[in-house]
Motif scaffolding. Structure first.
Motif, PDB file in Angstrom:
ATOM      1  N   SER A   1       0.852  -1.180   0.000  1.00 32.04           N
ATOM      2  CA  SER A   1       0.000   0.000   0.000  1.00 32.04           C
ATOM      3  C   SER A   1       0.887   1.229   0.000  1.00 32.04           C
ATOM      4  CB  SER A   1      -0.903   0.006   1.231  1.00 32.04           C
ATOM      5  OG  SER A   1      -0.129   0.007   2.391  1.00 32.04           O
ATOM      6  N   GLN A   2       0.340   2.355  -0.473  1.00 30.48           N
ATOM      7  CA  GLN A   2       1.106   3.572  -0.529  1.00 30.48           C
ATOM      8  C   GLN A   2       1.290   4.101   0.886  1.00 30.48           C
ATOM      9  OE1 GLN A   2       1.015   3.505  -4.830  1.00 30.48           O
ATOM     10  NE2 GLN A   2       2.320   4.529  -3.377  1.00 30.48           N
ATOM     11  N   ASN A  30      13.179   7.133   8.757  1.00 31.35           N
ATOM     12  CA  ASN A  30      14.604   7.429   8.878  1.00 31.35           C
ATOM     13  C   ASN A  30      14.966   8.583   7.951  1.00 31.35           C
ATOM     14  OD1 ASN A  30      17.460   7.032   7.583  1.00 31.35           O
ATOM     15  ND2 ASN A  30      17.583   6.133   9.636  1.00 31.35           N
ATOM     16  N   GLN A  33      12.814  10.817   0.631  1.00 27.21           N
ATOM     17  CA  GLN A  33      13.495  11.122  -0.638  1.00 27.21           C
ATOM     18  C   GLN A  33      12.467  11.577  -1.666  1.00 27.21           C
ATOM     19  OE1 GLN A  33      16.123   7.809  -1.805  1.00 27.21           O
ATOM     20  NE2 GLN A  33      15.968   7.026   0.282  1.00 27.21           N
ATOM     21  N   TYR A  35      11.848  11.603  -5.890  1.00 30.40           N
ATOM     22  CA  TYR A  35      12.250  11.024  -7.159  1.00 30.40           C
ATOM     23  C   TYR A  35      11.439  11.674  -8.268  1.00 30.40           C
ATOM     24  CZ  TYR A  35      14.841   7.230  -4.899  1.00 30.40           C
ATOM     25  OH  TYR A  35      15.753   6.496  -4.159  1.00 30.40           O
ATOM     26  N   HIS A  45      16.626   9.623  -8.668  1.00 32.13           N
ATOM     27  CA  HIS A  45      16.713  10.198  -7.330  1.00 32.13           C
ATOM     28  C   HIS A  45      17.079  11.680  -7.430  1.00 32.13           C
ATOM     29  CE1 HIS A  45      18.880  11.205  -3.564  1.00 32.13           C
ATOM     30  NE2 HIS A  45      17.971  10.431  -3.015  1.00 32.13           N
ATOM     31  N   LEU A  48      17.597  13.692  -0.809  1.00 33.98           N
ATOM     32  CA  LEU A  48      17.262  12.937   0.405  1.00 33.98           C
ATOM     33  C   LEU A  48      17.368  13.868   1.595  1.00 33.98           C
ATOM     34  CD1 LEU A  48      18.608   9.430   1.429  1.00 33.98           C
ATOM     35  CD2 LEU A  48      18.800  11.356   3.006  1.00 33.98           C
ATOM     36  N   PHE A  88       7.645  11.951  -7.112  1.00 37.61           N
ATOM     37  CA  PHE A  88       7.206  11.075  -6.025  1.00 37.61           C
ATOM     38  C   PHE A  88       8.050  11.314  -4.789  1.00 37.61           C
ATOM     39  CE2 PHE A  88       4.383   8.243  -8.316  1.00 37.61           C
ATOM     40  CZ  PHE A  88       4.847   8.283  -9.613  1.00 37.61           C
ATOM     41  N   GLY A  98      17.892   0.388  13.681  1.00 38.47           N
ATOM     42  CA  GLY A  98      18.345   0.798  12.349  1.00 38.47           C
ATOM     43  C   GLY A  98      17.187   1.117  11.435  1.00 38.47           C
ATOM     44  N   ALA A  99      17.488   1.258  10.207  1.00 39.05           N
ATOM     45  CA  ALA A  99      16.457   1.638   9.253  1.00 39.05           C
ATOM     46  C   ALA A  99      16.213   0.497   8.286  1.00 39.05           C
ATOM     47  CB  ALA A  99      16.882   2.871   8.493  1.00 39.05           C
ATOM     48  N   ASN A 101      15.450  -0.626   4.494  1.00 40.77           N
ATOM     49  CA  ASN A 101      15.933  -0.052   3.257  1.00 40.77           C
ATOM     50  C   ASN A 101      14.846   0.212   2.243  1.00 40.77           C
ATOM     51  OD1 ASN A 101      18.005  -2.023   4.494  1.00 40.77           O
ATOM     52  ND2 ASN A 101      19.228  -0.582   3.311  1.00 40.77           N
ATOM     53  N   LYS A 102      13.734  -0.533   2.339  1.00 40.69           N
ATOM     54  CA  LYS A 102      12.745  -0.425   1.279  1.00 40.69           C
ATOM     55  C   LYS A 102      12.117   0.950   1.305  1.00 40.69           C
ATOM     56  CE  LYS A 102       8.907  -2.353   3.953  1.00 40.69           C
ATOM     57  NZ  LYS A 102       8.099  -3.572   4.176  1.00 40.69           N
ATOM     58  N   LEU A 103      11.732   1.424   0.135  1.00 39.19           N
ATOM     59  CA  LEU A 103      11.088   2.713  -0.005  1.00 39.19           C
ATOM     60  C   LEU A 103       9.588   2.517  -0.147  1.00 39.19           C
ATOM     61  CD1 LEU A 103      13.523   4.522  -2.461  1.00 39.19           C
ATOM     62  CD2 LEU A 103      13.326   4.824   0.005  1.00 39.19           C
ATOM     63  N   PHE A 105       6.465   4.622  -1.477  1.00 41.24           N
ATOM     64  CA  PHE A 105       6.237   5.778  -2.333  1.00 41.24           C
ATOM     65  C   PHE A 105       4.860   6.387  -2.103  1.00 41.24           C
ATOM     66  CE2 PHE A 105       9.751   6.055  -5.353  1.00 41.24           C
ATOM     67  CZ  PHE A 105      10.410   4.861  -5.117  1.00 41.24           C
ATOM     68  N   GLY A 106       4.781   7.682  -2.353  1.00 43.20           N
ATOM     69  CA  GLY A 106       3.499   8.369  -2.395  1.00 43.20           C
ATOM     70  C   GLY A 106       2.844   8.181  -3.759  1.00 43.20           C
TER      71      GLY A 106
ATOM     72  N   PHE B  33      16.335  -4.274  -5.106  1.00 46.15           N
ATOM     73  CA  PHE B  33      14.906  -4.182  -4.786  1.00 46.15           C
ATOM     74  C   PHE B  33      14.084  -4.430  -6.044  1.00 46.15           C
ATOM     75  CE2 PHE B  33      15.647  -1.931  -0.755  1.00 46.15           C
ATOM     76  CZ  PHE B  33      16.912  -1.411  -0.976  1.00 46.15           C
ATOM     77  N   TYR B  35      10.107  -3.529  -7.381  1.00 43.61           N
ATOM     78  CA  TYR B  35       8.882  -2.779  -7.137  1.00 43.61           C
ATOM     79  C   TYR B  35       7.907  -3.055  -8.273  1.00 43.61           C
ATOM     80  CZ  TYR B  35      11.630   0.062  -3.830  1.00 43.61           C
ATOM     81  OH  TYR B  35      12.420   0.487  -2.787  1.00 43.61           O
ATOM     82  N   PRO B  43       5.352   3.450  -7.261  1.00 42.91           N
ATOM     83  CA  PRO B  43       5.859   2.076  -7.130  1.00 42.91           C
ATOM     84  C   PRO B  43       5.534   1.490  -5.763  1.00 42.91           C
ATOM     85  CG  PRO B  43       7.541   3.539  -8.029  1.00 42.91           C
ATOM     86  CD  PRO B  43       6.421   4.417  -7.562  1.00 42.91           C
ATOM     87  N   GLU B  44       5.293   0.187  -5.739  1.00 44.42           N
ATOM     88  CA  GLU B  44       5.055  -0.520  -4.480  1.00 44.42           C
ATOM     89  C   GLU B  44       6.091  -1.621  -4.326  1.00 44.42           C
ATOM     90  OE1 GLU B  44       0.230   0.135  -4.007  1.00 44.42           O
ATOM     91  OE2 GLU B  44       1.221  -1.697  -3.327  1.00 44.42           O
ATOM     92  N   PHE B  45       6.651  -1.685  -3.129  1.00 41.90           N
ATOM     93  CA  PHE B  45       7.731  -2.621  -2.804  1.00 41.90           C
ATOM     94  C   PHE B  45       7.254  -4.066  -2.935  1.00 41.90           C
ATOM     95  CE2 PHE B  45      11.363  -4.316  -0.672  1.00 41.90           C
ATOM     96  CZ  PHE B  45      10.896  -5.291   0.182  1.00 41.90           C
ATOM     97  N   MET B  99      23.287   0.658   4.141  1.00 40.71           N
ATOM     98  CA  MET B  99      22.822   1.878   4.797  1.00 40.71           C
ATOM     99  C   MET B  99      22.972   3.101   3.899  1.00 40.71           C
ATOM    100  SD  MET B  99      21.657   0.462   7.330  1.00 40.71           S
ATOM    101  CE  MET B  99      21.158   1.687   8.521  1.00 40.71           C
ATOM    102  N   TYR B 101      20.942   4.978   1.245  1.00 48.57           N
ATOM    103  CA  TYR B 101      19.512   4.891   0.962  1.00 48.57           C
ATOM    104  C   TYR B 101      19.108   5.265  -0.443  1.00 48.57           C
ATOM    105  CZ  TYR B 101      19.573   4.492   5.980  1.00 48.57           C
ATOM    106  OH  TYR B 101      19.840   4.078   7.249  1.00 48.57           O
ATOM    107  N   GLU B 102      19.968   5.991  -1.149  1.00 49.04           N
ATOM    108  CA  GLU B 102      19.620   6.384  -2.511  1.00 49.04           C
ATOM    109  C   GLU B 102      19.577   5.141  -3.387  1.00 49.04           C
ATOM    110  OE1 GLU B 102      22.246   9.252  -4.146  1.00 49.04           O
ATOM    111  OE2 GLU B 102      21.703   8.787  -6.216  1.00 49.04           O
ATOM    112  N   GLN B 103      18.497   4.997  -4.127  1.00 49.04           N
ATOM    113  CA  GLN B 103      18.353   3.832  -4.994  1.00 49.04           C
ATOM    114  C   GLN B 103      18.416   4.260  -6.458  1.00 49.04           C
ATOM    115  OE1 GLN B 103      15.017   1.319  -3.912  1.00 49.04           O
ATOM    116  NE2 GLN B 103      15.481   1.494  -1.731  1.00 49.04           N
TER     117      GLN B 103
END
Lengths: 115, 114
Positions: A1-2, A30, A33, A35, A45, A48, A88, A98-99, A101-103, A105-106, B33, B35, B43-45, B99, B101-103
């Motif tokens: 889901s968004q 965390n 970003q 895009y 990108h 950030l 986006f 920690g964080a 990694n997956k993003l 998106f809106g 990754f 998506y 995009p959705e993960f 760590m 984060y830029e993809q």
């Protein structure tokens, strides 16, 4: 889901004007970003901003982050026709230790810059 | 240097067929990754690899979706018994370190299921 929503969904401006897009998200993050996506270059990108930052600049881009309101804005100054694209926001979540990694998106803002 | 590449760029499959989508990440990138992007949406993960280990597959919509990265570089996303709702653009992205984060995204594979 968004993760959240962006507004406006679509924006049309003249070259030279500024464009502002807003993004809201739902969970602790965390970093956030931005895009850009167009048919020619895919998702690229832009910038950030970390959760402990409030404002960041990169060239003609200015990003703000308000974690208390779970919102961010992207300002593009002196827009050009080449800025026409979908924009986006994407968040990387904060987890204990920690964080992730997956993003997430809106929904995106479609920007059209008229020459 | 070369960016992320994906193949094929376009794929048309009949409902029920199996498809395999390939991703070549940027050389040396640890994280990879996948998506899924439906028309007009963000995009959705789907899934995440750190080297050859699949650490997160929480976004895979069903057990018809399977991804692998056996040698920690090239990855393949396989969809079995495709359905019309699988029609979307499938994007692959890589990042240099866990760590960082830029993809960096590939151009995507547009899958149309008829």
């Amino acid at each position: 889901s968004q993760q959240g929503e962006e507004d406006p969904q679509a924006l049309s401006i003249q070259e030279g004007e500024n464009a502002t897009m807003n993004c809201s998200y739902k969970t602790s993050i965390n970093n956030l970003q931005w895009y850009r996506q167009n048919s020619g270059r895919g998702l690229v990108h832009l910038i950030l901003i970390r959760s402990n930052e409030r404002e960041k600049h990169s060239g003609r881009l200015r990003v703000t982050l308000d974690t208390s309101k779970k919102s961010s804005s992207l300002l593009i100054t002196a827009s050009r026709a080449a800025d026409t694209a979908s924009y986006f926001c994407a968040t990387a979540g904060a987890t204990y230790g920690g964080a992730t990694n997956k993003l997430i998106f809106g929904t995106g803002t479609l920007l059209a810059v008229q020459p | 240097g070369a960016g992320v590449s994906q193949s094929p760029r376009y794929k048309v499959a009949k409902r029920g067929q199996d498809v395999a989508l390939r991703c070549d990440p940027i050389s040396g990138h640890v994280s990879l990754f996948w998506y899924q992007q439906a028309l007009g949406q963000g995009p959705e993960f789907l899934t995440y690899f750190q080297n050859e280990a699949q650490l997160d597959k929480s976004g895979l919509p069903s057990d018809r979706f399977f991804a692998e990265r056996p040698e920690g570089s090239v990855s393949t996303l396989k969809i079995q018994r495709t359905q019309q709702e699988d029609s979307a653009v499938y994007l692959c992205a890589s990042s240099l370190e866990v760590m960082i984060y830029e993809q960096y995204f590939g151009p995507g594979t547009r899958l149309t299921v008829t």
